[in-house]
Write an enzyme that holds these catalytic residues in place. Structure first.
Site, short mmCIF file in Angstrom:
data_model
loop_
_atom_site.label_atom_id
_atom_site.label_comp_id
_atom_site.label_asym_id
_atom_site.label_seq_id
_atom_site.Cartn_x
_atom_site.Cartn_y
_atom_site.Cartn_z
N CYS A 236 -45.61 85.77 80.81
CA CYS A 236 -44.51 85.31 81.91
C CYS A 236 -45.39 84.59 83.11
O CYS A 236 -46.50 85.09 83.36
CB CYS A 236 -44.24 86.71 82.55
SG CYS A 236 -43.11 86.72 83.90
N THR A 237 -44.87 83.82 83.89
CA THR A 237 -45.48 82.98 85.02
C THR A 237 -46.20 83.81 85.99
O THR A 237 -46.88 83.68 86.54
CB THR A 237 -44.40 82.19 85.80
OG1 THR A 237 -43.14 82.77 85.81
CG2 THR A 237 -44.61 80.84 84.80
N HIS A 238 -45.29 84.93 86.12
CA HIS A 238 -45.72 85.87 87.34
C HIS A 238 -47.04 86.63 86.93
O HIS A 238 -47.74 87.05 87.87
CB HIS A 238 -44.76 86.83 87.90
CG HIS A 238 -43.45 85.95 88.31
ND1 HIS A 238 -42.83 85.16 87.81
CD2 HIS A 238 -43.10 86.15 89.75
CE1 HIS A 238 -41.98 84.67 88.49
NE2 HIS A 238 -42.11 85.32 89.75
N CYS B 283 -41.92 78.52 83.29
CA CYS B 283 -41.24 79.59 83.06
C CYS B 283 -40.97 79.80 81.69
O CYS B 283 -40.72 79.10 80.91
CB CYS B 283 -39.84 79.46 83.60
SG CYS B 283 -38.77 80.99 83.40
N ASN B 284 -41.66 81.19 81.12
CA ASN B 284 -41.69 81.39 79.78
C ASN B 284 -40.06 81.73 79.22
O ASN B 284 -39.76 81.44 78.21
CB ASN B 284 -42.34 82.70 79.48
CG ASN B 284 -44.18 82.29 79.68
OD1 ASN B 284 -44.52 82.30 78.43
ND2 ASN B 284 -44.60 82.22 80.71
N GLU C 18 -42.56 89.43 93.11
CA GLU C 18 -41.92 88.58 94.03
C GLU C 18 -41.89 89.05 95.46
O GLU C 18 -41.89 88.47 96.33
CB GLU C 18 -40.87 88.24 93.64
CG GLU C 18 -40.54 87.20 92.44
CD GLU C 18 -40.65 85.69 92.89
OE1 GLU C 18 -40.01 85.22 93.85
OE2 GLU C 18 -41.23 84.96 92.08
N ASP D 200 -40.25 76.69 87.82
CA ASP D 200 -40.27 78.06 87.45
C ASP D 200 -39.08 78.86 88.22
O ASP D 200 -38.49 77.88 89.02
CB ASP D 200 -41.57 78.66 88.02
CG ASP D 200 -41.63 80.15 87.44
OD1 ASP D 200 -41.05 80.55 86.54
OD2 ASP D 200 -42.04 80.89 88.43
N SER D 201 -38.71 79.78 87.65
CA SER D 201 -37.52 80.51 88.15
C SER D 201 -37.84 81.03 89.53
O SER D 201 -37.01 81.70 90.27
CB SER D 201 -36.97 81.72 87.30
OG SER D 201 -38.39 82.33 87.16
N TYR E 19 -34.88 85.18 85.83
CA TYR E 19 -34.32 84.46 84.75
C TYR E 19 -33.95 85.50 83.53
O TYR E 19 -33.41 85.46 82.64
CB TYR E 19 -34.79 83.12 84.33
CG TYR E 19 -34.48 82.02 85.22
CD1 TYR E 19 -33.87 81.93 86.43
CD2 TYR E 19 -34.75 80.64 84.49
CE1 TYR E 19 -33.59 80.97 87.10
CE2 TYR E 19 -34.28 79.47 85.24
CZ TYR E 19 -33.74 79.59 86.58
OH TYR E 19 -33.56 78.45 87.27
N GLY E 20 -35.24 86.30 83.63
CA GLY E 20 -35.69 87.25 82.50
C GLY E 20 -34.52 88.17 82.22
O GLY E 20 -34.69 88.49 80.93
N1 DGL Z 1 -40.56 82.95 85.41
C1 DGL Z 1 -40.22 83.90 84.31
C2 DGL Z 1 -40.91 83.88 83.18
O1 DGL Z 1 -42.01 83.31 82.99
C3 DGL Z 1 -40.31 85.17 84.94
C4 DGL Z 1 -39.39 85.47 86.17
C5 DGL Z 1 -37.90 85.70 85.86
O2 DGL Z 1 -37.53 86.58 85.09
O3 DGL Z 1 -37.33 84.74 86.32
O4 DGL Z 1 -40.30 84.28 82.00
#
Ligand code: DGL
Length: 259
Positions: free
Chosen positions: A182-184, A70-71, A154, A7-8, A39-40
């Site tokens: 989104c993972t979070h 990570c999506n 985060e 994941d990011s 990453y988003g």
């Molecule tokens: N892990 C990212 C996702 O699932 C969210 C966090 C990010 O923006 O890096 O899209």
């Protein structure tokens, strides 16, 4: 050979936890790229570069099967990884994402409209709408970028996260089903339940364990190569503000190593 989870940041720990709970016998390596989060909001080129670095790291750690939790990275990179990177550089490695399993789950609800909340990258890619409509072409898909949630989560600032969920909920109230893309977001799924009481909320933590178990049952050629020593290793690329608060919400004894 182990199972890698990428994941990011720290959000993917909840996906890793769900996988470990569903399939505790295997060995897991987690890689959270906290240095480059979010990453988003990055370009596709940057996301691809960071994701490739993460894949190489996990492959060097003996991972045979890698789940991109990570999506945003799934939306931007999965196709390239599966069609170009693996055949050329890592033919024995399987890389899977979170979007197709989520789409399959969402379509089990017989509804005319499905909503998706995700990062700007995932929303811009339109991947959820594309994949949902491949199976149900007349579906109405409402996608909303919710960029303020990841930074709040985060940091471990859940008051701010709630304020933002309340604000976004005004645009989501009409939806019968909402994908947390989104993972979070599973970390704050209770906030979505609270402020959208009439919407069915789909959290990836609730589906990825059974989806992976099902995948391994169908792919015995991969399952038979996975080691079963119940080892767990967690790597992040930067100790960010509040990182331990969030990591400990997920596992109080977690040992996060810096890579
Ligand atoms: N892990 C990212 C996702 O699932 C969210 C966090 C990010 O923006 O890096 O899209």
């Amino acid at each position: 050979m182990k199972i890698g989870v990428f994941d990011s940041g720290l959000g993917g720990l909840v996906i890793a936890k769900a996988l470990i709970e569903a399939l505790p016998q295997y060995d897991y390596v987690y890689f959270g790229d906290t240095k480059h989060l979010p990453y988003g909001e990055k370009t596709a080129g940057h996301i691809l570069k960071y994701t490739l670095d993460a894949m190489r790291f996990l492959i060097n750690q003996d991972c045979r099967l890698i789940i991109i939790a990570c999506n945003s990275a799934t939306a931007v990179c999965l196709r390239y990884l599966q069609k170009r990177f693996c055949p050329k550089y890592a033919p024995d490695i399987k890389i899977l994402g979170v979007i197709i399993p989520t789409v399959e789950e969402a379509l089990t609800f017989n509804t005319e409209q499905i909503g998706v909340v995700a990062t700007p990258t995932t929303v811009r890619s339109d991947i959820y709408a594309v994949e949902l409509k491949k199976i149900k072409s007349d579906l109405n898909v409402f996608s909303l970028a919710t960029p303020t949630l990841v930074p709040a989560i985060e940091k471990g600032d859940f008051d701010l996260a709630e304020k933002e969920v309340i604000r976004y909920s005004q645009k989501l109230k009409h939806l019968p089903v909402l994908i947390l893309g989104c993972t979070h977001y599973p970390i704050i799924k209770d906030l979505f339940h609270k402020h959208l009481p009439n919407t069915h909320i789909i959290a990836q933590t609730e589906l990825m364990g059974k989806k992976l178990a099902d995948y391994l049952k169908r792919h015995t050629e991969i399952e038979s190569k996975l080691s079963q020593n119940q080892s767990r290793q967690f790597f992040i690329t930067k100790k960010t503000e509040g990182y331990l608060n969030v990591a400990r919400l997920i596992d109080s004894d977690i040992d996060l190593k810096l890579f």
